[in-house]
Design a protein around this motif. Structure first.
Motif, PDB file in Angstrom:
ATOM      1  N   PRO B  27       0.818  -1.227   0.000  1.00  0.00           N
ATOM      2  CA  PRO B  27       0.000   0.000   0.000  1.00  0.00           C
ATOM      3  C   PRO B  27       0.847   1.271   0.000  1.00  0.00           C
ATOM      4  O   PRO B  27       0.436   2.289  -0.550  1.00  0.00           O
ATOM      5  N   TYR B  30       1.672   2.113  -3.449  1.00  0.00           N
ATOM      6  CA  TYR B  30       0.461   2.652  -4.076  1.00  0.00           C
ATOM      7  C   TYR B  30       0.303   4.135  -3.714  1.00  0.00           C
ATOM      8  O   TYR B  30       0.094   4.994  -4.584  1.00  0.00           O
ATOM      9  N   ASP B  34       0.565   7.435  -6.125  1.00  0.00           N
ATOM     10  CA  ASP B  34      -0.567   8.347  -6.263  1.00  0.00           C
ATOM     11  C   ASP B  34      -0.144   9.789  -5.985  1.00  0.00           C
ATOM     12  O   ASP B  34      -0.541  10.711  -6.696  1.00  0.00           O
ATOM     13  N   LEU B 128     -11.519  -0.125  -5.333  1.00  0.00           N
ATOM     14  CA  LEU B 128     -10.734  -0.832  -4.312  1.00  0.00           C
ATOM     15  C   LEU B 128     -11.658  -1.600  -3.379  1.00  0.00           C
ATOM     16  O   LEU B 128     -11.413  -2.753  -3.047  1.00  0.00           O
ATOM     17  N   ARG B 129     -12.742  -0.922  -2.994  1.00  0.00           N
ATOM     18  CA  ARG B 129     -13.669  -1.590  -2.066  1.00  0.00           C
ATOM     19  C   ARG B 129     -14.389  -2.739  -2.768  1.00  0.00           C
ATOM     20  O   ARG B 129     -14.627  -3.784  -2.164  1.00  0.00           O
ATOM     21  N   ILE B 133     -11.077  -4.748  -0.706  1.00  0.00           N
ATOM     22  CA  ILE B 133     -10.284  -4.017   0.294  1.00  0.00           C
ATOM     23  C   ILE B 133     -11.277  -3.322   1.229  1.00  0.00           C
ATOM     24  O   ILE B 133     -12.144  -2.577   0.765  1.00  0.00           O
ATOM     25  N   SER B 134     -11.155  -3.602   2.515  1.00  0.00           N
ATOM     26  CA  SER B 134     -12.170  -3.129   3.454  1.00  0.00           C
ATOM     27  C   SER B 134     -12.126  -1.602   3.614  1.00  0.00           C
ATOM     28  O   SER B 134     -11.098  -0.977   3.337  1.00  0.00           O
ATOM     29  N   ARG B 137      -9.312  -0.065   5.614  1.00  0.00           N
ATOM     30  CA  ARG B 137      -8.029  -0.042   4.891  1.00  0.00           C
ATOM     31  C   ARG B 137      -7.998   1.079   3.850  1.00  0.00           C
ATOM     32  O   ARG B 137      -6.958   1.698   3.635  1.00  0.00           O
ATOM     33  N   PHE B 140      -7.436   4.092   5.800  1.00  0.00           N
ATOM     34  CA  PHE B 140      -6.011   4.129   6.187  1.00  0.00           C
ATOM     35  C   PHE B 140      -5.152   4.674   5.037  1.00  0.00           C
ATOM     36  O   PHE B 140      -4.258   5.502   5.257  1.00  0.00           O
ATOM     37  N   MET B 141      -5.445   4.223   3.817  1.00  0.00           N
ATOM     38  CA  MET B 141      -4.641   4.669   2.668  1.00  0.00           C
ATOM     39  C   MET B 141      -4.770   6.173   2.432  1.00  0.00           C
ATOM     40  O   MET B 141      -3.779   6.858   2.191  1.00  0.00           O
TER      41      MET B 141
END
Lengths: 250, 225
Positions: B27, B30, B34, B128-129, B133-134, B137, B140-141
């Motif tokens: 992550p 990632y 970004d 992402l979801r 990906i929860s 998370r 968090f990102m």
């Protein structure tokens, strides 16, 4: 079809959406059963409820009434976190517009669903990209890939977790007919290896290669399982040769 | 697909890795990619935070300079010293004002950057979801991305401010003897105070975009997209 023994079971599902002041009923008491290892094309006009049904099976959406059961697990009763885990472990999504992350390379895009894992399967991502014919494009960002190549990356991404079910929403809707044929052949190959494929499509090319076709209109099935005999024979052949691999974890 | 790779394939993987391909993707990679993709926005937000941190450090060091200047006084103050005490009081108020302004403006910068990020990337975050990906998370990102901008800016501003203190002190002390300057002094607590202000601003500023993510439905975004 049968009583609770199906791999995927959709029972009396109703789903309504608010659009402005009015309410649209996307699924209207939908009932459907899908066997493990099947390759189903959901067909019907726009607004028939195909995408809504795919989202229900994939745990992205939940019904207002009724239940969606996948391999004995009622996913409609799971909370958001559990559904995210269900999607990650069991479902591969392929979107019409690919939904790739523009800043990441093809290889990184394939690794996105597993990036939080302790040991992301890097070798498998490379293998999958090689398999979909993108061995020379792994370091390219989506902006430098053609539509067909982007869809291949999306397919590789959908397979990174070795899911039981692959859901594709208009997978050939944004690519040329030659590439579409290749993509559908790839889907057939995946299905031969035991993946349950469910595709929402308008494309007759896709439905022609599917093992079952379910026609939908106004939120329910109008005709289904046109090729069920062929499918059953196919499944029996593969089960006899041990071709179906089953994923145990939930 | 699940077969083990052949020797030739394994060797070819090794060769590719040897050419510089990283054998992992996290992550953090990632988030960094970004931030790089949106580098104009990243640099602008970071510079704004840095400027505010710089101001905070500078004014706080003036306050520390005054405290040092008056630390030796014990006797009855003269009229001139009384005037200076008044100036010291004004300076302290300025420090409070600048601290409050830095906090508010930093929070606005973080909030603005966060909202733009969440709105611009809503389709990406929804994807992402959808891919499993929860939500915590994903939150968090986005938080980590905002924290990198915020702390990057605070670090730049604080370091720049601390580097400027000796230089400005020399100029200021000359002016101070003529009655128009202010003494500056390095106070080690400035470093953690600067980061504390940054953290508070980040917590306030990031809350709105993060609530936005928590409340958004990936399904609705994907359907509308």
């Amino acid at each position: 079809m049968d009583n609770g023994t199906s791999f995927i079971s959709v029972r009396s599902v109703v789903k309504e959406y608010r659009v402005g002041d009015s309410t649209v009923r996307a699924l209207d008491g939908m009932d459907m059963e899908i066997d493990e290892g099947d390759m189903v094309a959901l067909m019907g006009p726009s607004g028939a409820g195909k995408t809504t049904l795919l989202n229900m099976i994939g745990g992205l959406d939940s019904p207002d009434r009724g239940s969606v059961i996948v391999k004995g697990m009622e996913i409609s009763s799971l909370n958001e976190g559990q559904r995210a885990l269900f999607r990650k472990n069991n479902v591969g999504f392929i979107f019409q517009f690919f939904n790739l992350i523009p800043s990441l390379t093809a290889l990184e895009n394939v690794l996105v669903p597993v990036m939080f894992d302790r040991d992301p399967p890097f070798d498998r991502a490379v293998e999958l990209l090689e398999r979909v014919g993108l061995s020379g494009r792994m370091d390219h960002v989506p902006g430098r890939l053609s539509g067909g190549e982007r869809q291949r990356v999306a397919i590789a991404r959908a397979l990174i977790n070795d899911p039981m079910i692959v859901l594709a929403d208009e997978p050939t809707g944004n690519i040329d007919s030659v590439t579409a044929r290749e993509i559908v052949s790839l889907f057939r190959e995946l299905n031969d290896e035991g993946k349950t494929m469910i595709m929402a499509t308008h494309d007759r090319l896709v439905s022609a290669r599917a093992r079952s076709v379910i026609k939908m209109r106004d939120g329910h099935v109008v005709r289904g399982k046109a090729k069920s005999r062929e499918r059953i024979v196919h499944l029996a052949d593969r089960k006899a040769s041990g071709g179906i691999r089953r994923k145990v974890e939930g | 697909m699940s077969r083990p790779p052949s020797a030739a394939e394994t060797s070819s993987l090794k060769v590719r890795r040897g050419k510089g391909r990283k054998a992992r993707f996290s992550p953090v990679d990632y988030i960094l990619k970004d931030l790089w993709r949106n580098r104009s926005r990243t640099i602008m937000s970071m510079s704004s935070v840095a400027a505010l941190s710089f101001l905070f450090v500078l004014f706080s060091s003036m306050d520390a300079g005054f405290a040092d200047f008056f630390s030796g006084d014990t006797g009855v103050p003269s009229d001139e010293q009384k005037e200076l005490y008044k100036v010291k009081g004004v300076m302290e108020n300025w420090v409070y004002l600048i601290t409050a302004l830095s906090l508010i403006l930093m929070a606005l910068v973080v909030s603005n950057t966060g909202i733009i990020t969440v709105v611009e990337r809503r389709f990406e975050l929804a994807t992402l979801r959808a891919l499993g990906i929860s939500m915590p998370r994903v939150i968090f990102m986005v938080s980590a991305s905002l924290a990198m901008i915020l702390y990057g800016g605070v670090l730049m501003g604080t370091v720049l401010g601390l580097l400027c203190i000796p230089l400005l002190d020399r100029v200021s002390l000359t002016l101070f003897t003529q009655g128009i300057g202010f003494p500056l002094s390095f106070d080690p607590t400035l470093i953690w105070r600067s980061f504390l202000v940054g953290t508070l601003a980040g917590a306030i500023g990031a809350s709105l975009p993060l609530i936005f993510i928590a409340r958004s439905s990936p399904l609705e975004v994907l359907r509308d997209g």
